[in-house]
Design a protein around this motif. Sequence first.
Motif, PDB file in Angstrom:
ATOM      1  N   LYS A  35      13.076  35.424  12.413  1.00  0.00           N
ATOM      2  CA  LYS A  35      13.384  36.466  11.429  1.00  0.00           C
ATOM      3  C   LYS A  35      13.570  35.857  10.040  1.00  0.00           C
ATOM      4  O   LYS A  35      13.136  36.428   9.039  1.00  0.00           O
ATOM      5  N   ILE A  36      14.231  34.709   9.992  1.00  0.00           N
ATOM      6  CA  ILE A  36      14.430  34.027   8.713  1.00  0.00           C
ATOM      7  C   ILE A  36      13.085  33.619   8.118  1.00  0.00           C
ATOM      8  O   ILE A  36      12.814  33.844   6.927  1.00  0.00           O
ATOM      9  N   LEU A  37      12.240  33.039   8.949  1.00  0.00           N
ATOM     10  CA  LEU A  37      10.923  32.606   8.480  1.00  0.00           C
ATOM     11  C   LEU A  37      10.089  33.795   8.027  1.00  0.00           C
ATOM     12  O   LEU A  37       9.391  33.732   7.007  1.00  0.00           O
ATOM     13  N   ASN A  38      10.150  34.882   8.787  1.00  0.00           N
ATOM     14  CA  ASN A  38       9.387  36.074   8.431  1.00  0.00           C
ATOM     15  C   ASN A  38       9.843  36.656   7.097  1.00  0.00           C
ATOM     16  O   ASN A  38       9.042  37.177   6.312  1.00  0.00           O
ATOM     17  N   ASP A  39      11.133  36.539   6.823  1.00  0.00           N
ATOM     18  CA  ASP A  39      11.702  37.097   5.596  1.00  0.00           C
ATOM     19  C   ASP A  39      11.345  36.283   4.356  1.00  0.00           C
ATOM     20  O   ASP A  39      11.516  36.740   3.225  1.00  0.00           O
ATOM     21  N   PHE A  40      10.837  35.070   4.550  1.00  0.00           N
ATOM     22  CA  PHE A  40      10.456  34.237   3.419  1.00  0.00           C
ATOM     23  C   PHE A  40       9.338  34.870   2.588  1.00  0.00           C
ATOM     24  O   PHE A  40       9.151  34.526   1.424  1.00  0.00           O
ATOM     25  N   GLU A  41       8.584  35.770   3.187  1.00  0.00           N
ATOM     26  CA  GLU A  41       7.520  36.446   2.460  1.00  0.00           C
ATOM     27  C   GLU A  41       8.107  37.237   1.284  1.00  0.00           C
ATOM     28  O   GLU A  41       7.528  37.270   0.182  1.00  0.00           O
ATOM     29  N   ASN A  42       9.264  37.854   1.520  1.00  0.00           N
ATOM     30  CA  ASN A  42       9.926  38.601   0.442  1.00  0.00           C
ATOM     31  C   ASN A  42      10.327  37.677  -0.697  1.00  0.00           C
ATOM     32  O   ASN A  42      10.189  38.013  -1.877  1.00  0.00           O
ATOM     33  N   PHE A  43      10.817  36.495  -0.323  1.00  0.00           N
ATOM     34  CA  PHE A  43      11.193  35.524  -1.353  1.00  0.00           C
ATOM     35  C   PHE A  43       9.967  35.082  -2.146  1.00  0.00           C
ATOM     36  O   PHE A  43      10.003  35.014  -3.387  1.00  0.00           O
ATOM     37  N   SER A  44       8.878  34.767  -1.439  1.00  0.00           N
ATOM     38  CA  SER A  44       7.663  34.294  -2.104  1.00  0.00           C
ATOM     39  C   SER A  44       7.133  35.318  -3.102  1.00  0.00           C
ATOM     40  O   SER A  44       6.749  34.981  -4.225  1.00  0.00           O
ATOM     41  N   VAL A  45       7.109  36.584  -2.674  1.00  0.00           N
ATOM     42  CA  VAL A  45       6.610  37.657  -3.543  1.00  0.00           C
ATOM     43  C   VAL A  45       7.483  37.780  -4.789  1.00  0.00           C
ATOM     44  O   VAL A  45       6.986  37.914  -5.918  1.00  0.00           O
ATOM     45  N   THR A  46       8.796  37.727  -4.595  1.00  0.00           N
ATOM     46  CA  THR A  46       9.735  37.849  -5.712  1.00  0.00           C
ATOM     47  C   THR A  46       9.628  36.661  -6.660  1.00  0.00           C
ATOM     48  O   THR A  46       9.596  36.821  -7.885  1.00  0.00           O
ATOM     49  N   TRP A  47       9.565  35.466  -6.084  1.00  0.00           N
ATOM     50  CA  TRP A  47       9.511  34.247  -6.902  1.00  0.00           C
ATOM     51  C   TRP A  47       8.231  34.188  -7.745  1.00  0.00           C
ATOM     52  O   TRP A  47       8.255  33.717  -8.883  1.00  0.00           O
ATOM     53  N   GLU A  48       7.147  34.691  -7.194  1.00  0.00           N
ATOM     54  CA  GLU A  48       5.871  34.654  -7.910  1.00  0.00           C
ATOM     55  C   GLU A  48       5.860  35.574  -9.128  1.00  0.00           C
ATOM     56  O   GLU A  48       5.002  35.451 -10.008  1.00  0.00           O
ATOM     57  N   LYS A  49       6.794  36.481  -9.221  1.00  0.00           N
ATOM     58  CA  LYS A  49       6.871  37.392 -10.358  1.00  0.00           C
ATOM     59  C   LYS A  49       7.456  36.715 -11.596  1.00  0.00           C
ATOM     60  O   LYS A  49       7.349  37.237 -12.712  1.00  0.00           O
ATOM     61  N   ILE A  50       8.095  35.570 -11.391  1.00  0.00           N
ATOM     62  CA  ILE A  50       8.747  34.879 -12.508  1.00  0.00           C
ATOM     63  C   ILE A  50       7.727  34.042 -13.272  1.00  0.00           C
ATOM     64  O   ILE A  50       7.037  33.202 -12.702  1.00  0.00           O
ATOM     65  N   GLN A  51       7.652  34.275 -14.564  1.00  0.00           N
ATOM     66  CA  GLN A  51       6.760  33.516 -15.434  1.00  0.00           C
ATOM     67  C   GLN A  51       7.482  32.277 -15.971  1.00  0.00           C
ATOM     68  O   GLN A  51       8.689  32.291 -16.181  1.00  0.00           O
ATOM     69  N   ASN A  52       6.696  31.196 -16.169  1.00  0.00           N
ATOM     70  CA  ASN A  52       7.240  29.941 -16.702  1.00  0.00           C
ATOM     71  C   ASN A  52       8.343  29.365 -15.807  1.00  0.00           C
ATOM     72  O   ASN A  52       9.249  28.666 -16.291  1.00  0.00           O
ATOM     73  N   LYS A  53       8.253  29.675 -14.545  1.00  0.00           N
ATOM     74  CA  LYS A  53       9.287  29.197 -13.611  1.00  0.00           C
ATOM     75  C   LYS A  53       9.078  27.720 -13.298  1.00  0.00           C
ATOM     76  O   LYS A  53       7.962  27.199 -13.400  1.00  0.00           O
ATOM     77  N   PRO A  54      10.144  27.038 -12.898  1.00  0.00           N
ATOM     78  CA  PRO A  54      10.012  25.632 -12.499  1.00  0.00           C
ATOM     79  C   PRO A  54       9.299  25.541 -11.154  1.00  0.00           C
ATOM     80  O   PRO A  54       9.242  26.513 -10.394  1.00  0.00           O
ATOM     81  N   GLU A  55       8.767  24.375 -10.845  1.00  0.00           N
ATOM     82  CA  GLU A  55       8.064  24.173  -9.590  1.00  0.00           C
ATOM     83  C   GLU A  55       9.061  24.003  -8.445  1.00  0.00           C
ATOM     84  O   GLU A  55      10.207  23.580  -8.648  1.00  0.00           O
TER      85      GLU A  55
END
Length: 339
Positions: free
Chosen positions: A70-90
Amino acid sequence: MAIPIILGIGAAIAAAGGIGAGINGGLKMKDANETMALAKKRHDKNVECFESANVSTSKAMDQVGKTELKILNDFENFSVTWEKIQNKPEFRSFDNGNIRITKYSADELSKVSVGAGVLLGGLGGAAVGTAGGFAAAGATTSAVMALGTATTGTAISTLSGVAATNATLAAIGGGAIAAGGGGMALGATILGASTLGVGLLIGGAVFSITGNSISDKADKAYDQMKEEEKIINELCTYLGDLEVVAKNYLATLKRVNKRYQEWFGNLKATIDSGKTNWNDFLPEERLNAENTVLAVGLLYDMCKVKLVLASETDNEKNLINYADSNTAISKAVAFLEAK
Protein backbone atom coordinates in the motif's frame (compact mmCIF):
# COMPACT_ATOMS: atom_id res chain seq x y z
CA MET A 1 -0.10 -94.00 37.13
CA ALA A 2 -2.47 -94.87 34.32
CA ILE A 3 -1.67 -93.28 30.99
CA PRO A 4 -5.11 -91.62 30.65
CA ILE A 5 -4.56 -89.89 34.00
CA ILE A 6 -1.08 -88.66 32.94
CA LEU A 7 -2.45 -87.31 29.67
CA GLY A 8 -5.23 -85.61 31.59
CA ILE A 9 -2.74 -83.91 33.90
CA GLY A 10 -0.65 -82.84 30.89
CA ALA A 11 -3.66 -81.34 29.19
CA ALA A 12 -4.59 -79.44 32.33
CA ILE A 13 -1.08 -78.02 32.62
CA ALA A 14 -1.07 -77.00 28.94
CA ALA A 15 -4.45 -75.35 29.32
CA ALA A 16 -3.24 -73.40 32.36
CA GLY A 17 -0.17 -72.29 30.43
CA GLY A 18 -2.35 -71.14 27.53
CA ILE A 19 -4.56 -69.12 29.82
CA GLY A 20 -1.49 -67.51 31.40
CA ALA A 21 -0.10 -66.61 27.99
CA GLY A 22 -3.46 -65.24 26.94
CA ILE A 23 -3.71 -63.05 30.04
CA ASN A 24 -0.15 -61.81 29.50
CA GLY A 25 -0.88 -61.05 25.84
CA GLY A 26 -4.06 -59.25 26.77
CA LEU A 27 -2.22 -57.07 29.27
CA LYS A 28 0.44 -56.23 26.71
CA MET A 29 -2.22 -55.30 24.19
CA LYS A 30 -3.93 -53.09 26.77
CA ASP A 31 -0.64 -51.35 27.55
CA ALA A 32 0.10 -50.96 23.84
CA ASN A 33 -3.29 -49.42 23.16
CA GLU A 34 -2.81 -47.00 26.05
CA THR A 35 0.63 -46.06 24.73
CA MET A 36 -0.82 -45.49 21.27
CA ALA A 37 -3.69 -43.42 22.63
CA LEU A 38 -1.26 -41.24 24.59
CA ALA A 39 1.04 -40.86 21.56
CA LYS A 40 -1.81 -39.85 19.28
CA LYS A 41 -3.26 -37.39 21.79
CA ARG A 42 0.12 -35.76 22.31
CA HIS A 43 0.83 -35.68 18.57
CA ASP A 44 -2.53 -34.08 17.80
CA LYS A 45 -1.85 -31.42 20.43
CA ASN A 46 1.59 -30.73 18.95
CA VAL A 47 0.18 -30.31 15.44
CA GLU A 48 -2.58 -28.07 16.81
CA CYS A 49 0.02 -25.84 18.47
CA PHE A 50 1.99 -25.63 15.23
CA GLU A 51 -1.05 -24.77 13.14
CA SER A 52 -2.00 -22.05 15.63
CA ALA A 53 1.50 -20.55 15.46
CA ASN A 54 1.45 -20.87 11.69
CA VAL A 55 -1.82 -18.93 11.34
CA SER A 56 -0.75 -16.23 13.80
CA THR A 57 2.63 -15.67 12.14
CA SER A 58 1.15 -15.77 8.65
CA LYS A 59 -1.32 -13.05 9.60
CA ALA A 60 1.45 -10.89 11.06
CA MET A 61 3.58 -11.28 7.94
CA ASP A 62 0.56 -10.61 5.71
CA GLN A 63 -0.02 -7.33 7.55
CA VAL A 64 3.55 -6.26 6.86
CA GLY A 65 3.31 -7.29 3.22
CA LYS A 66 0.02 -5.51 2.59
CA THR A 67 1.20 -2.38 4.39
CA GLU A 68 4.37 -2.28 2.29
CA LEU A 69 2.45 -2.75 -0.95
CA LYS A 70 0.00 0.00 0.00
CA ILE A 71 2.86 2.36 0.81
CA LEU A 72 4.57 1.61 -2.49
CA ASN A 73 1.32 2.00 -4.40
CA ASP A 74 0.73 5.39 -2.78
CA PHE A 75 4.07 6.68 -4.06
CA GLU A 76 2.35 7.43 -7.35
CA ASN A 77 0.48 10.26 -5.62
CA PHE A 78 3.76 11.66 -4.35
CA SER A 79 5.39 11.44 -7.79
CA VAL A 80 2.49 13.25 -9.48
CA THR A 81 2.51 16.00 -6.84
CA TRP A 82 6.29 16.41 -6.86
CA GLU A 83 6.39 16.72 -10.64
CA LYS A 84 4.15 19.80 -10.43
CA ILE A 85 6.90 21.76 -8.70
CA GLN A 86 9.00 23.92 -11.01
CA ASN A 87 12.71 24.55 -10.36
CA LYS A 88 12.63 21.86 -7.71
CA PRO A 89 15.82 20.26 -6.38
CA GLU A 90 16.78 16.79 -7.58
CA PHE A 91 16.13 13.63 -5.63
CA ARG A 92 19.26 12.95 -3.66
CA SER A 93 20.75 10.58 -1.17
CA PHE A 94 20.92 11.60 2.47
CA ASP A 95 23.73 10.76 4.87
CA ASN A 96 24.40 12.57 8.12
CA GLY A 97 26.63 9.90 9.58
CA ASN A 98 23.92 8.09 11.52
CA ILE A 99 21.16 8.00 8.90
CA ARG A 100 21.70 7.10 5.27
CA ILE A 101 18.82 7.14 2.81
CA THR A 102 19.59 6.00 -0.71
CA LYS A 103 18.79 7.96 -3.84
CA TYR A 104 15.81 7.01 -5.96
CA SER A 105 14.27 8.23 -9.20
CA ALA A 106 10.76 9.33 -10.08
CA ASP A 107 10.62 6.67 -12.81
CA GLU A 108 11.64 4.02 -10.31
CA LEU A 109 8.91 5.07 -7.89
CA SER A 110 6.33 5.08 -10.65
CA LYS A 111 7.14 1.54 -11.73
CA VAL A 112 7.13 0.08 -8.25
CA SER A 113 3.90 1.95 -7.47
CA VAL A 114 2.11 0.41 -10.45
CA GLY A 115 3.50 -3.04 -9.67
CA ALA A 116 2.37 -2.83 -6.06
CA GLY A 117 -1.07 -1.78 -7.25
CA VAL A 118 -1.32 -4.86 -9.47
CA LEU A 119 -0.44 -7.09 -6.54
CA LEU A 120 -2.88 -5.40 -4.20
CA GLY A 121 -5.62 -5.89 -6.76
CA GLY A 122 -5.01 -9.61 -6.85
CA LEU A 123 -4.56 -10.30 -3.15
CA GLY A 124 -8.27 -10.59 -2.48
CA GLY A 125 -8.47 -14.24 -3.44
CA ALA A 126 -4.87 -15.14 -2.65
CA ALA A 127 -3.96 -17.70 -0.01
CA VAL A 128 -2.92 -16.70 3.48
CA GLY A 129 0.79 -15.96 3.47
CA THR A 130 0.94 -14.53 -0.06
CA ALA A 131 1.21 -10.91 1.06
CA GLY A 132 3.55 -12.03 3.80
CA GLY A 133 5.72 -13.53 1.11
CA PHE A 134 6.56 -10.08 -0.17
CA ALA A 135 7.37 -8.94 3.35
CA ALA A 136 9.72 -11.88 3.67
CA ALA A 137 11.40 -11.30 0.31
CA GLY A 138 11.26 -7.50 0.41
CA ALA A 139 8.25 -5.87 -1.21
CA THR A 140 10.45 -3.78 -3.50
CA THR A 141 11.53 -6.75 -5.61
CA SER A 142 12.38 -7.12 -9.27
CA ALA A 143 9.01 -8.85 -9.66
CA VAL A 144 7.14 -5.79 -8.37
CA MET A 145 9.21 -3.54 -10.62
CA ALA A 146 8.53 -5.79 -13.61
CA LEU A 147 4.80 -5.64 -13.03
CA GLY A 148 5.06 -1.87 -13.22
CA THR A 149 5.81 -2.17 -16.93
CA ALA A 150 3.28 -4.94 -17.59
CA THR A 151 -0.44 -4.70 -18.15
CA THR A 152 -2.39 -3.71 -15.06
CA GLY A 153 -4.69 -6.63 -15.76
CA THR A 154 -2.02 -9.10 -14.69
CA ALA A 155 -3.57 -11.68 -12.39
CA ILE A 156 -1.98 -12.80 -9.16
CA SER A 157 -1.94 -16.32 -10.60
CA THR A 158 0.74 -15.25 -13.09
CA LEU A 159 3.04 -14.63 -10.17
CA SER A 160 3.60 -18.34 -9.69
CA GLY A 161 6.98 -18.69 -8.10
CA VAL A 162 7.37 -15.07 -7.02
CA ALA A 163 6.12 -15.52 -3.49
CA ALA A 164 6.82 -19.24 -3.55
CA THR A 165 10.45 -18.98 -4.58
CA ASN A 166 11.54 -15.80 -2.86
CA ALA A 167 9.20 -15.36 0.08
CA THR A 168 10.85 -18.12 2.11
CA LEU A 169 8.04 -18.10 4.64
CA ALA A 170 7.98 -21.84 5.22
CA ALA A 171 9.94 -22.74 8.28
CA ILE A 172 10.61 -26.17 6.84
CA GLY A 173 13.22 -24.89 4.41
CA GLY A 174 13.77 -23.06 1.16
CA GLY A 175 13.88 -26.16 -0.99
CA ALA A 176 10.27 -27.03 -0.36
CA ILE A 177 9.17 -23.55 -1.39
CA ALA A 178 11.36 -23.48 -4.47
CA ALA A 179 9.64 -26.68 -5.54
CA GLY A 180 6.44 -24.71 -5.88
CA GLY A 181 5.10 -24.80 -2.36
CA GLY A 182 2.78 -22.39 -0.67
CA GLY A 183 5.03 -20.88 1.93
CA MET A 184 3.71 -21.17 5.47
CA ALA A 185 0.65 -23.04 4.25
CA LEU A 186 2.94 -25.74 2.91
CA GLY A 187 4.52 -26.20 6.30
CA ALA A 188 1.12 -26.61 7.89
CA THR A 189 0.05 -29.15 5.29
CA ILE A 190 3.15 -31.28 5.61
CA LEU A 191 3.10 -31.39 9.40
CA GLY A 192 -0.67 -31.74 9.48
CA ALA A 193 -0.45 -34.76 7.19
CA SER A 194 2.38 -36.25 9.20
CA THR A 195 1.33 -39.51 10.81
CA LEU A 196 2.64 -41.77 13.48
CA GLY A 197 3.69 -44.22 10.82
CA VAL A 198 3.69 -47.76 12.04
CA GLY A 199 1.88 -46.64 15.15
CA LEU A 200 -1.36 -46.15 13.27
CA LEU A 201 -1.31 -49.80 12.34
CA ILE A 202 -1.83 -50.68 15.97
CA GLY A 203 -5.31 -49.27 15.88
CA GLY A 204 -6.34 -51.92 13.37
CA ALA A 205 -4.28 -54.75 14.84
CA VAL A 206 -5.90 -58.16 15.20
CA PHE A 207 -5.47 -60.44 18.16
CA SER A 208 -3.40 -62.88 16.15
CA ILE A 209 -0.44 -60.48 16.48
CA THR A 210 1.72 -61.41 19.42
CA GLY A 211 1.82 -59.23 22.47
CA ASN A 212 5.53 -58.49 22.03
CA SER A 213 4.97 -57.33 18.44
CA ILE A 214 2.24 -54.94 19.55
CA SER A 215 4.38 -53.54 22.36
CA ASP A 216 7.33 -52.99 20.03
CA LYS A 217 5.20 -51.14 17.50
CA ALA A 218 3.54 -49.01 20.15
CA ASP A 219 6.90 -48.07 21.63
CA LYS A 220 8.24 -47.25 18.18
CA ALA A 221 5.26 -45.04 17.46
CA TYR A 222 5.68 -43.23 20.78
CA ASP A 223 9.37 -42.62 20.09
CA GLN A 224 8.49 -41.31 16.64
CA MET A 225 5.96 -38.94 18.18
CA LYS A 226 8.63 -37.57 20.53
CA GLU A 227 11.02 -36.98 17.62
CA GLU A 228 8.32 -35.13 15.71
CA GLU A 229 7.53 -33.16 18.85
CA LYS A 230 11.10 -31.84 18.94
CA ILE A 231 10.82 -30.67 15.33
CA ILE A 232 7.42 -29.07 15.89
CA ASN A 233 8.64 -27.29 19.02
CA GLU A 234 11.58 -25.87 17.06
CA LEU A 235 9.25 -24.69 14.31
CA CYS A 236 6.88 -23.09 16.80
CA THR A 237 9.80 -21.22 18.37
CA TYR A 238 10.91 -20.10 14.90
CA LEU A 239 7.41 -18.93 14.00
CA GLY A 240 7.05 -17.12 17.30
CA ASP A 241 10.33 -15.28 16.77
CA LEU A 242 9.33 -14.38 13.20
CA GLU A 243 5.99 -13.05 14.42
CA VAL A 244 7.74 -10.77 16.92
CA VAL A 245 10.05 -9.44 14.20
CA ALA A 246 7.09 -8.88 11.85
CA LYS A 247 5.06 -7.00 14.46
CA ASN A 248 8.00 -4.80 15.47
CA TYR A 249 8.76 -4.01 11.85
CA LEU A 250 5.12 -3.25 11.12
CA ALA A 251 4.89 -0.88 14.08
CA THR A 252 7.93 1.09 12.89
CA LEU A 253 6.73 1.06 9.29
CA LYS A 254 3.38 2.49 10.32
CA ARG A 255 5.06 5.11 12.49
CA VAL A 256 7.22 6.35 9.60
CA ASN A 257 4.29 6.25 7.18
CA LYS A 258 2.16 8.31 9.56
CA ARG A 259 4.77 11.08 9.61
CA TYR A 260 5.18 10.84 5.86
CA GLN A 261 1.44 11.25 5.33
CA GLU A 262 1.51 14.39 7.49
CA TRP A 263 4.40 15.90 5.52
CA PHE A 264 2.93 14.90 2.19
CA GLY A 265 -0.44 16.36 3.15
CA ASN A 266 1.25 19.70 3.88
CA LEU A 267 3.17 19.56 0.60
CA LYS A 268 0.04 18.82 -1.37
CA ALA A 269 -1.78 21.68 0.35
CA THR A 270 1.02 24.02 -0.70
CA ILE A 271 0.79 22.85 -4.32
CA ASP A 272 -3.01 22.96 -4.34
CA SER A 273 -2.89 26.55 -3.13
CA GLY A 274 -1.29 27.43 -6.47
CA LYS A 275 2.30 27.67 -5.29
CA THR A 276 4.18 25.46 -7.77
CA ASN A 277 7.51 27.26 -8.08
CA TRP A 278 10.18 26.12 -5.64
CA ASN A 279 11.60 29.63 -5.51
CA ASP A 280 8.31 30.81 -4.01
CA PHE A 281 8.35 28.24 -1.21
CA LEU A 282 8.79 29.59 2.31
CA PRO A 283 11.65 28.09 4.43
CA GLU A 284 9.22 25.94 6.42
CA GLU A 285 7.57 24.77 3.19
CA ARG A 286 10.93 23.78 1.75
CA LEU A 287 11.80 21.93 4.96
CA ASN A 288 8.47 20.11 4.85
CA ALA A 289 9.08 19.16 1.22
CA GLU A 290 12.57 17.90 2.06
CA ASN A 291 11.19 15.81 4.93
CA THR A 292 8.59 14.36 2.57
CA VAL A 293 11.25 13.37 0.04
CA LEU A 294 13.44 11.82 2.74
CA ALA A 295 10.47 9.93 4.23
CA VAL A 296 9.71 8.46 0.81
CA GLY A 297 13.31 7.30 0.56
CA LEU A 298 13.22 5.81 4.05
CA LEU A 299 9.98 3.94 3.40
CA TYR A 300 11.32 2.75 0.06
CA ASP A 301 14.44 1.39 1.78
CA MET A 302 12.35 -0.32 4.45
CA CYS A 303 10.26 -2.05 1.80
CA LYS A 304 13.44 -3.52 0.34
CA VAL A 305 14.36 -5.35 3.53
CA LYS A 306 13.97 -9.13 3.44
CA LEU A 307 12.58 -10.24 6.77
CA VAL A 308 13.45 -13.85 5.95
CA LEU A 309 16.52 -15.20 4.16
CA ALA A 310 16.38 -18.47 2.26
CA SER A 311 18.36 -21.35 3.72
CA GLU A 312 21.20 -22.79 1.68
CA THR A 313 19.98 -26.37 2.00
CA ASP A 314 16.56 -28.01 1.78
CA ASN A 315 16.63 -29.44 5.29
CA GLU A 316 17.46 -26.24 7.15
CA LYS A 317 15.09 -23.66 8.52
CA ASN A 318 15.19 -20.34 6.74
CA LEU A 319 16.89 -17.52 8.57
CA ILE A 320 15.08 -14.64 10.23
CA ASN A 321 16.88 -11.50 9.08
CA TYR A 322 17.43 -9.90 12.47
CA ALA A 323 20.41 -7.82 11.32
CA ASP A 324 18.78 -5.92 8.45
CA SER A 325 15.39 -5.58 10.13
CA ASN A 326 16.93 -4.19 13.33
CA THR A 327 19.15 -1.82 11.33
CA ALA A 328 16.15 -0.54 9.36
CA ILE A 329 14.16 0.00 12.55
CA SER A 330 17.05 1.83 14.23
CA LYS A 331 17.54 4.07 11.18
CA ALA A 332 13.83 4.86 11.07
CA VAL A 333 13.68 5.72 14.77
CA ALA A 334 16.78 7.92 14.49
CA PHE A 335 15.31 9.72 11.49
CA LEU A 336 12.02 10.43 13.24
CA GLU A 337 13.75 11.63 16.38
CA ALA A 338 15.95 13.94 14.29
CA LYS A 339 12.82 15.50 12.79
